[in-house]
Design an enzyme around this catalytic site. Structure first.
Site, PDB file in Angstrom:
ATOM      1  N   ASP A  68     -29.385   4.914  26.447  1.00  0.00           N
ATOM      2  CA  ASP A  68     -28.753   5.743  26.152  1.00  0.00           C
ATOM      3  C   ASP A  68     -27.263   4.928  25.938  1.00  0.00           C
ATOM      4  O   ASP A  68     -27.548   4.454  27.088  1.00  0.00           O
ATOM      5  CB  ASP A  68     -28.461   6.949  26.754  1.00  0.00           C
ATOM      6  CG  ASP A  68     -27.385   7.708  27.036  1.00  0.00           C
ATOM      7  OD1 ASP A  68     -26.593   8.143  25.590  1.00  0.00           O
ATOM      8  OD2 ASP A  68     -26.443   8.043  27.995  1.00  0.00           O
ATOM      9  N   ASP A  70     -23.316   6.523  26.324  1.00  0.00           N
ATOM     10  CA  ASP A  70     -22.448   7.042  26.872  1.00  0.00           C
ATOM     11  C   ASP A  70     -22.253   7.258  28.431  1.00  0.00           C
ATOM     12  O   ASP A  70     -23.828   7.352  28.344  1.00  0.00           O
ATOM     13  CB  ASP A  70     -21.253   8.529  26.140  1.00  0.00           C
ATOM     14  CG  ASP A  70     -21.121   7.753  25.096  1.00  0.00           C
ATOM     15  OD1 ASP A  70     -20.661   7.076  24.781  1.00  0.00           O
ATOM     16  OD2 ASP A  70     -21.409   8.572  24.195  1.00  0.00           O
TER      17      ASP A  70
END
Length: 315
Positions: A68, A70
């Site tokens: 991922d 952010d």
């Protein structure tokens, strides 16, 4: 760069639009990866690799890692940093930047993605980029990475990705951010490629619509599943890394899930299942892998102070 932000889908199970978004992201990622096969890998030392005695397994080409973006790889939200760059280039007015700033402040202070904020950002962004050429936004994105993103990469997470690269495995970003933005970040970090939200374009011009839905939650899992099938990967031998409970579907797909800078729900879920945890926000986990976290913590503290100041001004 088809958009600056995406919302959490309200339906948590995979839908036809989730599958479409995932398949579109996987196809886009494979195309960009093929074009970037000669990209240089990150430099690093053996001391920087995570202290995992048997994982990642060197030479296991049927294993890969999915990260991922952010708050896992990057401090804060890529959408906000990209928005700052577009504002600097007069793509929109100051009031819109203020709204993006408040969304980023919420993200940093609360540590979660607010659906209403993400919906607002997505709708605004689609209207901003509609009619612009894909090549224009890609060029601007390269500049914005240097200006606002390069110094916000978590060194600990970067070291984890490097360990997979050193083992001869492919490493992919998986994010709700636009696939163009994610691809730029992946290339700059020496990663294989990126799965991201795919925006529709006709003759190289953005239409202001998405292909499927934002690559979030179940759609991320569908993208990873589609890419694994296309790349002949064994998901039981793969790893996934995220900070958010929204990514539990993706984390649950692989044999080696990691919770990185986890939110409260993910931390609880991961502990109950004995998943590995790393937290680079305070340094207590970074010490275990030999990565200093002072720079990251300092940047986060500065961002938090700015967010609080913005909140006070709005009041």
């Amino acid at each position: 760069m088809a958009a600056l932000g995406w919302l959490t889908p309200r339906r948590r199970s995979a839908t036809a639009r989730s599958v479409l978004a995932g398949e579109a992201a996987a196809e886009a990622a494979r195309k960009t990866s093929a074009a970037d096969d000669d990209a240089a890998l990150l430099t690093g030392t053996s001391e920087e690799a995570p202290a995992e005695p048997v994982f990642p397994v060197a030479g296991d080409v049927r294993a890969a890692a999915f990260f991922d973006l952010d708050n896992t790889v990057m401090q804060g939200a890529a959408i906000f940093h990209f928005g700052r760059g577009l504002y600097k280039r007069k793509f929109f007015e100051r009031r819109e930047l203020t709204r993006f700033a408040w969304q980023q402040a919420w993200f940093r202070l609360a540590g979660v993605e607010d659906p209403e904020h993400m919906q607002d950002a997505r709708d605004s962004a689609l209207s901003i980029v509609k009619g612009h050429r894909v090549s224009e936004l890609m060029s601007i994105g390269e500049e914005i990475y240097d200006e606002y993103m390069a110094d916000r990469i978590w060194p600990g997470t970067r070291a984890l990705a490097q360990a997979h690269l050193d083992a001869g495995q492919k490493v992919w970003l998986v994010t709700a951010a636009p696939v163009e933005t994610a691809t730029i970040i992946a290339r700059r970090l020496g990663l294989t490629g990126a799965l991201g939200t795919v925006a529709e374009s006709v003759d190289g011009v953005y239409t202001g619509r998405l292909v499927g839905e934002p690559l979030h939650g179940p759609a991320k899992a569908e993208a990873v599943r589609a890419l694994a099938a296309a790349e002949d990967l064994d998901l039981d031998r793969c790893a996934a890394y995220s900070d958010s409970h929204n990514d539990i579907p993706m984390l649950s797909l692989v044999g080696h899930p990691y919770a990185i800078n986890p939110d409260t729900k993910l931390r609880k879920y991961a502990r109950a299942r004995d998943w590995r945890l790393r937290d680079y926000r305070t340094g207590r986990k970074a010490a275990k892998v030999g990565i200093p976290a002072a720079a990251g913590v300092g940047a986060l503290a500065g961002g938090t102070a700015a967010a609080l100041a913005l909140h006070r001004r709005r009041r």
